[in-house]
Motif scaffolding. Structure first.
Motif, mmCIF file in Angstrom:
data_model
loop_
_atom_site.group_PDB
_atom_site.id
_atom_site.type_symbol
_atom_site.label_atom_id
_atom_site.label_comp_id
_atom_site.label_asym_id
_atom_site.label_seq_id
_atom_site.Cartn_x
_atom_site.Cartn_y
_atom_site.Cartn_z
ATOM 1 N N TRP A 35 129.592 -19.614 57.037
ATOM 2 C CA TRP A 35 128.777 -18.745 57.881
ATOM 3 C C TRP A 35 128.636 -19.394 59.251
ATOM 4 O O TRP A 35 128.324 -20.569 59.337
ATOM 5 C CB TRP A 35 127.404 -18.499 57.264
ATOM 6 C CG TRP A 35 126.608 -17.577 58.137
ATOM 7 C CD1 TRP A 35 125.653 -17.911 59.054
ATOM 8 C CD2 TRP A 35 126.749 -16.166 58.235
ATOM 9 N NE1 TRP A 35 125.203 -16.805 59.710
ATOM 10 C CE2 TRP A 35 125.849 -15.719 59.233
ATOM 11 C CE3 TRP A 35 127.556 -15.230 57.586
ATOM 12 C CZ2 TRP A 35 125.732 -14.375 59.585
ATOM 13 C CZ3 TRP A 35 127.433 -13.906 57.935
ATOM 14 C CH2 TRP A 35 126.526 -13.493 58.915
ATOM 15 N N PRO A 36 128.880 -18.620 60.314
ATOM 16 C CA PRO A 36 129.315 -17.223 60.269
ATOM 17 C C PRO A 36 130.775 -17.101 59.884
ATOM 18 O O PRO A 36 131.545 -18.024 60.098
ATOM 19 C CB PRO A 36 129.087 -16.738 61.708
ATOM 20 C CG PRO A 36 129.242 -17.966 62.524
ATOM 21 C CD PRO A 36 128.697 -19.098 61.693
ATOM 22 N N ARG A 189 120.445 -10.416 55.066
ATOM 23 C CA ARG A 189 121.304 -10.226 56.232
ATOM 24 C C ARG A 189 120.945 -11.232 57.314
ATOM 25 O O ARG A 189 119.780 -11.511 57.551
ATOM 26 C CB ARG A 189 121.180 -8.805 56.771
ATOM 27 C CG ARG A 189 122.321 -8.434 57.741
ATOM 28 C CD ARG A 189 122.469 -6.931 57.870
ATOM 29 N NE ARG A 189 123.632 -6.568 58.670
ATOM 30 C CZ ARG A 189 124.867 -6.505 58.191
ATOM 31 N NH1 ARG A 189 125.082 -6.799 56.915
ATOM 32 N NH2 ARG A 189 125.890 -6.151 58.953
ATOM 33 N N ARG A 190 121.984 -11.763 57.958
ATOM 34 C CA ARG A 190 121.791 -12.778 58.975
ATOM 35 C C ARG A 190 122.468 -12.346 60.272
ATOM 36 O O ARG A 190 123.366 -11.509 60.271
ATOM 37 C CB ARG A 190 122.388 -14.109 58.499
ATOM 38 C CG ARG A 190 121.822 -14.589 57.204
ATOM 39 C CD ARG A 190 122.639 -15.712 56.596
ATOM 40 N NE ARG A 190 122.628 -16.909 57.414
ATOM 41 C CZ ARG A 190 123.278 -18.026 57.084
ATOM 42 N NH1 ARG A 190 123.967 -18.079 55.964
ATOM 43 N NH2 ARG A 190 123.217 -19.081 57.871
ATOM 44 N N LYS A 191 122.041 -12.962 61.355
ATOM 45 C CA LYS A 191 122.600 -12.670 62.677
ATOM 46 C C LYS A 191 122.727 -13.977 63.433
ATOM 47 O O LYS A 191 121.791 -14.775 63.466
ATOM 48 C CB LYS A 191 121.685 -11.695 63.430
ATOM 49 C CG LYS A 191 122.105 -11.419 64.866
ATOM 50 C CD LYS A 191 121.120 -10.455 65.521
ATOM 51 C CE LYS A 191 121.439 -10.252 66.996
ATOM 52 N NZ LYS A 191 120.474 -9.329 67.638
ATOM 53 N N GLU A 192 123.903 -14.195 64.018
ATOM 54 C CA GLU A 192 124.121 -15.442 64.733
ATOM 55 C C GLU A 192 125.034 -15.193 65.925
ATOM 56 O O GLU A 192 125.968 -14.378 65.858
ATOM 57 C CB GLU A 192 124.742 -16.479 63.804
ATOM 58 C CG GLU A 192 124.837 -17.869 64.410
ATOM 59 C CD GLU A 192 125.144 -18.926 63.362
ATOM 60 O OE1 GLU A 192 125.844 -19.893 63.700
ATOM 61 O OE2 GLU A 192 124.700 -18.765 62.211
ATOM 62 N N VAL A 207 127.678 -11.304 68.735
ATOM 63 C CA VAL A 207 126.905 -11.770 67.589
ATOM 64 C C VAL A 207 127.608 -11.298 66.336
ATOM 65 O O VAL A 207 128.276 -10.259 66.335
ATOM 66 C CB VAL A 207 125.448 -11.246 67.605
ATOM 67 C CG1 VAL A 207 124.680 -11.796 68.796
ATOM 68 C CG2 VAL A 207 125.413 -9.724 67.603
ATOM 69 N N GLU A 209 126.901 -10.312 62.318
ATOM 70 C CA GLU A 209 125.837 -9.941 61.391
ATOM 71 C C GLU A 209 126.440 -9.761 60.003
ATOM 72 O O GLU A 209 127.517 -9.187 59.853
ATOM 73 C CB GLU A 209 125.152 -8.640 61.832
ATOM 74 C CG GLU A 209 124.479 -8.734 63.192
ATOM 75 C CD GLU A 209 123.845 -7.415 63.602
ATOM 76 O OE1 GLU A 209 124.009 -6.427 62.862
ATOM 77 O OE2 GLU A 209 123.189 -7.380 64.654
ATOM 78 N N PRO A 216 130.761 -8.194 56.993
ATOM 79 C CA PRO A 216 130.222 -8.691 58.260
ATOM 80 C C PRO A 216 130.753 -7.892 59.441
ATOM 81 O O PRO A 216 131.847 -7.335 59.396
ATOM 82 C CB PRO A 216 130.700 -10.146 58.303
ATOM 83 C CG PRO A 216 131.915 -10.171 57.424
ATOM 84 C CD PRO A 216 131.654 -9.167 56.345
ATOM 85 N N ARG A 219 129.439 -7.768 66.902
ATOM 86 C CA ARG A 219 128.975 -6.759 67.858
ATOM 87 C C ARG A 219 128.700 -7.403 69.203
ATOM 88 O O ARG A 219 128.180 -8.521 69.287
ATOM 89 C CB ARG A 219 127.699 -6.090 67.327
ATOM 90 C CG ARG A 219 127.067 -5.074 68.269
ATOM 91 C CD ARG A 219 125.913 -4.358 67.594
ATOM 92 N NE ARG A 219 124.938 -5.301 67.063
ATOM 93 C CZ ARG A 219 123.999 -5.874 67.814
ATOM 94 N NH1 ARG A 219 123.932 -5.616 69.124
ATOM 95 N NH2 ARG A 219 123.134 -6.710 67.274
ATOM 96 N N GLU A 221 126.478 -7.472 72.395
ATOM 97 C CA GLU A 221 125.125 -7.037 72.719
ATOM 98 C C GLU A 221 125.059 -6.360 74.090
ATOM 99 O O GLU A 221 124.025 -5.797 74.429
ATOM 100 C CB GLU A 221 124.164 -8.222 72.677
ATOM 101 C CG GLU A 221 123.976 -8.791 71.272
ATOM 102 C CD GLU A 221 122.793 -9.723 71.173
ATOM 103 O OE1 GLU A 221 122.587 -10.506 72.117
ATOM 104 O OE2 GLU A 221 122.064 -9.657 70.156
ATOM 105 N N THR A 226 131.940 -2.943 68.383
ATOM 106 C CA THR A 226 131.869 -3.688 67.134
ATOM 107 C C THR A 226 133.263 -3.944 66.585
ATOM 108 O O THR A 226 134.206 -3.189 66.858
ATOM 109 C CB THR A 226 131.039 -2.940 66.080
ATOM 110 O OG1 THR A 226 131.655 -1.672 65.803
ATOM 111 C CG2 THR A 226 129.613 -2.723 66.553
#
Length: 235
Positions: A35-36, A189-192, A207, A209, A216, A219, A221, A226
């Motif tokens: 991850w990620p 769910r994670r976001k990095e 990022v 997600e 996964p 995306r 920002e 995406t």
């Protein structure tokens, strides 16, 4: 404090007691994902970064030449230590505040005095009350989670009722512990942030997600574009 908050905290603590063995099982598995996730982001890497990634795989892959280390997921071990330390520390802190000291009785008068004998037995029973939190010996995350849950629920015992500050502190520890467990098991769910700019003209922040079992997604920002993984066997 509303009943909804108490129920949520109890659910978090139940998650620890019910899913702890899943973490223990995960320790014996070599990590199969990172991850990620790399996804198509590897196309944005420099040649030097790709060479470093290849060198790392040559050293750690199960099919690499030479002796391989014992399959252990150190990251999961670290998570278990973090959760257990947090919950046991919270139980120690709370017990110091709300747990009534055990009743004490002198034992030098022998057993001929019936009243004295009953007092001594009562003191021994009070000290050994299984509802008490113990400050020595083996204290595990599931044991601490169960004890904290009972205190939040107001289960009778040698304790006073929690005040609002104590309740909030326990709820926060329960929330963070359960969140860390779910994330480690791939259920949250994670976001990095991705250390590469968007390949579109905007050059915005990317990022990634995922981490909750769903595919996964990368995306931007800024422009909102995406990217998702396409299975290699897709038509």
């Amino acid at each position: 404090m509303t009943a909804a908050h108490t129920t949520t905290a109890a659910d978090h603590l139940d998650t620890i007691t019910e899913r702890w063995t899943s973490l223990q099982d995960r320790v014996g598995d070599r990590p199969t994902t990172t991850w990620p996730p790399a996804m198509g982001i590897t196309r944005l890497m420099s040649d030097e970064e790709r060479q470093e990634q290849a060198a790392e795989r040559a050293d750690t892959a199960t099919d690499a030449p030479g002796p391989r280390p014992t399959p252990v997921d150190v990251d999961v071990l670290d998570v278990m230590t973090t959760i257990e330390t947090g919950l046991v520390t919270a139980a120690d802190w709370l017990a110091e505040r709300i747990q009534r000291p055990a009743f004490r009785a002198t034992t030098g008068r022998g057993w001929s005095d019936d009243v004295h004998r009953q007092v001594v037995l009562l003191a021994a029973k009070d000290s050994a009350d299984p509802r008490r939190w113990t400050f020595t010996g083996q204290r595990t995350a599931p044991e601490a989670a169960e004890w904290l849950s009972l205190r939040l629920g107001g289960t009778p015992g040698p304790f006073r009722t929690l005040d609002e500050g104590e309740r909030q502190a326990v709820e926060e520890v329960a929330r963070m512990s359960a969140e860390l467990l779910r994330r480690t098991l791939g259920e949250a769910r994670r976001k990095e942030a991705v250390p590469h700019p968007c390949p579109q003209p905007c050059g915005g922040q990317l990022v990634v997600e995922g981490g909750d079992g769903a595919p996964p997604v990368v995306r931007c920002e800024d422009c909102g574009r995406t990217w998702t993984d396409v299975p290699s066997d897709a038509a």
